[in-house]
Every structure is written in structure tokens, then in C-alpha cells.
Design a protein around this motif. Structure first.
Motif, PDB file in Angstrom:
ATOM      1  N   GLN A  42       5.144  -7.325 -13.749  1.00  0.00           N
ATOM      2  CA  GLN A  42       3.682  -7.252 -13.700  1.00  0.00           C
ATOM      3  C   GLN A  42       3.114  -7.608 -15.068  1.00  0.00           C
ATOM      4  O   GLN A  42       3.667  -7.206 -16.099  1.00  0.00           O
ATOM      5  CB  GLN A  42       3.242  -5.839 -13.320  1.00  0.00           C
ATOM      6  N   GLU A  78      -4.490   8.193   1.615  1.00  0.00           N
ATOM      7  CA  GLU A  78      -4.409   6.837   2.156  1.00  0.00           C
ATOM      8  C   GLU A  78      -3.879   5.935   1.049  1.00  0.00           C
ATOM      9  O   GLU A  78      -3.567   6.397  -0.034  1.00  0.00           O
ATOM     10  CB  GLU A  78      -5.802   6.365   2.595  1.00  0.00           C
ATOM     11  N   ARG A  79      -3.814   4.656   1.297  1.00  0.00           N
ATOM     12  CA  ARG A  79      -3.324   3.723   0.277  1.00  0.00           C
ATOM     13  C   ARG A  79      -4.312   3.614  -0.877  1.00  0.00           C
ATOM     14  O   ARG A  79      -5.453   3.181  -0.683  1.00  0.00           O
ATOM     15  CB  ARG A  79      -3.124   2.332   0.901  1.00  0.00           C
ATOM     16  N   THR A  97       4.062  -2.654  -1.325  1.00  0.00           N
ATOM     17  CA  THR A  97       3.773  -2.390  -2.733  1.00  0.00           C
ATOM     18  C   THR A  97       3.285  -3.688  -3.384  1.00  0.00           C
ATOM     19  O   THR A  97       3.377  -4.768  -2.801  1.00  0.00           O
ATOM     20  CB  THR A  97       5.024  -1.908  -3.491  1.00  0.00           C
ATOM     21  N   LEU A  98       2.824  -3.563  -4.627  1.00  0.00           N
ATOM     22  CA  LEU A  98       2.346  -4.746  -5.344  1.00  0.00           C
ATOM     23  C   LEU A  98       3.508  -5.704  -5.630  1.00  0.00           C
ATOM     24  O   LEU A  98       3.366  -6.919  -5.465  1.00  0.00           O
ATOM     25  CB  LEU A  98       1.665  -4.322  -6.644  1.00  0.00           C
ATOM     26  N   ALA A 119      -6.701  -1.313   0.629  1.00  0.00           N
ATOM     27  CA  ALA A 119      -6.402  -0.208  -0.284  1.00  0.00           C
ATOM     28  C   ALA A 119      -7.671   0.191  -1.018  1.00  0.00           C
ATOM     29  O   ALA A 119      -8.559  -0.639  -1.248  1.00  0.00           O
ATOM     30  CB  ALA A 119      -5.343  -0.649  -1.280  1.00  0.00           C
ATOM     31  N   VAL A 122      -4.471   2.125  -4.857  1.00  0.00           N
ATOM     32  CA  VAL A 122      -3.856   1.417  -5.978  1.00  0.00           C
ATOM     33  C   VAL A 122      -4.614   1.805  -7.239  1.00  0.00           C
ATOM     34  O   VAL A 122      -5.843   1.788  -7.253  1.00  0.00           O
ATOM     35  CB  VAL A 122      -3.919  -0.110  -5.745  1.00  0.00           C
ATOM     36  N   THR A 131      -0.636  -1.399 -13.449  1.00  0.00           N
ATOM     37  CA  THR A 131      -1.241  -1.038 -12.173  1.00  0.00           C
ATOM     38  C   THR A 131      -0.181  -0.447 -11.255  1.00  0.00           C
ATOM     39  O   THR A 131       0.873  -1.050 -11.050  1.00  0.00           O
ATOM     40  CB  THR A 131      -1.931  -2.255 -11.546  1.00  0.00           C
ATOM     41  N   GLY A 160       1.098   0.886  -7.694  1.00  0.00           N
ATOM     42  CA  GLY A 160       0.750   0.557  -6.325  1.00  0.00           C
ATOM     43  C   GLY A 160       1.799   0.891  -5.284  1.00  0.00           C
ATOM     44  O   GLY A 160       1.868   0.198  -4.260  1.00  0.00           O
ATOM     45  N   THR A 161       2.613   1.944  -5.502  1.00  0.00           N
ATOM     46  CA  THR A 161       3.514   2.314  -4.411  1.00  0.00           C
ATOM     47  C   THR A 161       2.652   2.790  -3.245  1.00  0.00           C
ATOM     48  O   THR A 161       1.531   3.279  -3.431  1.00  0.00           O
ATOM     49  CB  THR A 161       4.513   3.410  -4.836  1.00  0.00           C
ATOM     50  N   VAL A 162       3.217   2.647  -2.050  1.00  0.00           N
ATOM     51  CA  VAL A 162       2.392   2.797  -0.847  1.00  0.00           C
ATOM     52  C   VAL A 162       1.923   4.238  -0.624  1.00  0.00           C
ATOM     53  O   VAL A 162       0.812   4.466  -0.159  1.00  0.00           O
ATOM     54  CB  VAL A 162       3.180   2.262   0.377  1.00  0.00           C
ATOM     55  N   ARG A 216     -15.325  -2.096  -0.445  1.00  0.00           N
ATOM     56  CA  ARG A 216     -14.172  -2.066  -1.332  1.00  0.00           C
ATOM     57  C   ARG A 216     -13.810  -3.473  -1.782  1.00  0.00           C
ATOM     58  O   ARG A 216     -13.967  -4.417  -1.020  1.00  0.00           O
ATOM     59  CB  ARG A 216     -12.963  -1.512  -0.589  1.00  0.00           C
TER      60      ARG A 216
END
Lengths: 231, 231
Positions: B78, A91-92, B56-57, A10, A94, A81, A83-85, B9
Motif C-alpha cells: 500500500q 458493518e464494513r 480487503t483492500l 464501505a 475502511v 489505510t 481495510g480488513t472486512v 458515502r
């Protein structure tokens, strides 16, 4: 031999919900930027951008804020944070969201970068936001509301010297509900955290009002003793 | 043409601070796993691992918990994202931390995976932890303490039926301070959120104590009216 997870990875961004308080309009505001590039070109969005591999998340947030809005020394805290896809069509991605509290003096700084690109909006009247930024904003507002009741963060949104009326307007505008003037004054003064100044402030034809400042040193002392700030 | 940030990354992980409460010892506990691979091979660490690009996270956190500790249905939230540049000796790794609350019935499940690999430790006596996991743990404990005072999360750590003594022991063990029995009972019963059951619980030679259950439906109703749970 690296025991780590390889690509695809990601991308990582930071996004900042920057709050400000407009005393004259008694309105809580948020700072938005207009996107110059796709996706969501020309849409309003939270300031933010990609995290560089050599900087911490806090550093990335401060750098993006300064680059995009000219703001440098503000109260900044990590929020959540996201972070749904599929939150970014590319693109991914986060995103580590932050929220910032600014003083009125920062307002013109932020607006002066480029009026067409960065602008304050009242939280009650936001334009449609790019990506999942409406959800990030809602999370930040909920956090600010919760925090305001138990921590003296409101003072981060006021000038260093303020009247009790300004303080009450701020609380009302963040909490979104009117507060009883007598109860509010009794509560905020009972903490002994507001120092009365020898100056007054006159607004329109009203009689001059006493100015106060917040006493952060006394607050830290009380906090160590287990004191709970509560409005 | 992707307007996005290219490599290098950061790698992205999730780490989970799993709390449990041991009623008989009146001790707050945390679930740790022993690392089988470098870095920090054989050290104790929080369960966690790399986030896959298609999950997802939250999904990553639940998957890692289940893979490493056998826990599936737990209260999971989270916590905070940790992103200092050198927190992992391999390369840049940003970790989204979670905290989980488990009921006593989950304890044996978690331990049964492989006693040498996953083990409960009292929070007052933790072994040295890998990476920055001691900092993540401390952040989780502070969050749990703050939350316990204003939200009824404590019940997530108790069996569905509990005595007031068990509830008080839980609060004392999380907050790390003894509480006055009369005040505590008055407060928890004043909310009308505890439903007395027709059963009792006997411990050792003590006389049987009334069992209660928490009423989440009533809590949600009260919350909508602006009610603040407070101990």
C-alpha cells in the motif's frame, strides 16, 4: 448514466494516533478517548470518526481531532489505510489512519476538554483498545521510529527551546533504547541544525544546561542538496 | 439501530502503480492501461477499480491487477490514500493506491493480455494520465526511491540471477542519477547479501560477467540484529 460502483459501499473513517512527549517523565505518550457509544462503549480508542462526503481525508482528520481532543495546529501525516472486512462489528468500515505529533504546550489543551474522555497514556502502558486500534497504534509507532532516524521530526514533539538532554531522552524514549551520550551529541551537533541560544535551563539541582532551537530553514536548504539527516 | 454514518458515502477504489525494469534498455518502466469507458475514455491510466464490500483492500488491488493486466504474484504494498473531493468527475471517489514491483518475466505476461489495452512505458516518457494518476505515480516513484536506499527492494525488479552491472543500472535508473562503479560494488558486496553463482552472463561482445543472487534469509537475520541496508 453514472459509470460507477453502486451500493453496498464501505463506510469511510479516519483515526488518529496522537503522540506527545512528557519531558519530566521522559515518556512517549499517546492520546486516547473513551468511547461514549456502542460498539466498544467505555473502551479506550484512537480519536476519529466518519469522513463526510464534502471534506478531504486530511480535513476529516483535523476536524475529528479538534472535535474530540481540542487539538488544532499539529503536525499531521497520513499513515496507512486499514481495510480488513470485519474490523468493525457494525458493518464494513475502511479507516484511513493518521499520526500526529504534538508539542508539550498542546498537552494541557488536549486534556482540558474533558479529563474523563480524553487522556494521555505512556506508550509502554496502554489500556486495551477498541476495534483494531492496537494494530493502528503499532503501525504508527513503527513509522515514527523509522522516521525519527532519517528526518528531523523529533523537534515536533519538543518545546521550541530544548536542551540536548531533553532531545536525547526523546530519541531514547521513541526508539526504546538507551543511546551513548557522547555519540548522540556529536551526531546531532554535526548537522549544524541546532542553534545554541543565549539561555539556559536548570532542572532540579543540576547545573544550568544550554538551550537550543532547531533551524528548519537550514534543514530545507541542506535537504535540497541531497543531505540526509541521520541519527 | 446502527450507530454509523449513513449515505451519501464516497465510493472506494484501488489503483496500482506497477513498476518493471527493462535490463536491455536500462529503463524503469510503469504499466498503464487504456481506459475503455468514460470518464477519460481512451486515456492512459493506472490499473485499478472499485473495492467490493466483501474483499480487503489488498485483495481488491490483487484482483484488479490480475483482471486488467494478467499479473498475479507480484510484490505489492500500500502506498497512500488519495481523497481530494473532486478527483473524479463522476462523484466522490477515494482511492487507496498501491505500488507493485515486477520481475522481467512478468513483462510479457502483462503485455500479452491485449497489447492495445495494457502497455509498459518508460517512466521518463509517460503519456498524460487520467484523473490524478500523475500525482499517484509521482508519489509511488518517490516512495520507491526512498525505499531502494534502505531496503533491498531492488531485487524484486531483477531476474533471480543478475550481474552487478544490471544491479547498478537498476539503481541508477530508479534514483535517476549515475553512481560510481567502484563505490557501488564495494557497498553492495560489503553487505554479504549477494551470493556469487557458478554461472556467468555474456552481453554482446563484453567478457562474461559473474552472476549473483540475493540472499533473503541472510537479510532477515541481519535485520533482526538491527542491520540497516544502505546504498
Amino acid at each position: 448514466m453514472k459509470h460507477t460502483y453502486e451500493y453496498p459501499r464501505a463506510a469511510l473513517t479516519v483515526d488518529c494516533v496522537v503522540f506527545g512527549f512528557d519531558s519530566t517523565q521522559a515518556a512517549l505518550q499517546v492520546l486516547l478517548i473513551r468511547r461514549g457509544l456502542a460498539p466498544f462503549k467505555d473502551h479506550w480508542a484512537l480519536p476519529g470518526g466518519f469522513v463526510r462526503v464534502e471534506e478531504t481525508l486530511d480535513e476529516a482528520a483535523r476536524r475529528e481531532l479538534e472535535e474530540e481532543t481540542n487539538l488544532s495546529t499539529v503536525f499531521l501525516e497520513q499513515l496507512y489505510t486499514f481495510g480488513t472486512v470485519d474490523r468493525d462489528p457494525r458493518e464494513r468500515v475502511v479507516s484511513v489512519a493518521y499520526y500526529a505529533l504534538t508539542k508539550p504546550a498542546d498537552h494541557t489543551t488536549a486534556a482540558s476538554t474533558d479529563a474523563a474522555e480524553a487522556r494521555w497514556f505512556p506508550v509502554s502502558d496502554l489500556p486495551p483498545l477498541a476495534f483494531d486500534h492496537a494494530e493502528i497504534f503499532a503501525t504508527a509507532l513503527a513509522r515514527l521510529r523509522g522516521k525519527l532516524r532519517y528526518e528531523p521530526v523529533g523537534f515536533e514533539l519538543l518545546p521550541p527551546k530544548f536542551t540536548l538532554t531533553q532531545l536525547q531522552r526523546l530519541y531514547e524514549s521513541v526508539l526504546g533504547t538507551p543511546l551513548d551520550k557522547r555519540n548522540f551529541r556529536k551526531k546531532v551537533l554535526s548537522h549544524d541544525l541546532l542553534v545554541p541560544l543565549k539561555e539556559t535551563h536548570r532542572e532540579g539541582t543540576h547545573r544550568p544546561a544550554q538551550l537550543f532551537r532547531f533551524d528548519p530553514v537550514r534543514y530545507e536548504k541542506l535537504k535540497k542538496k541531497g543531505f540526509l539527516f541521520e541519527i
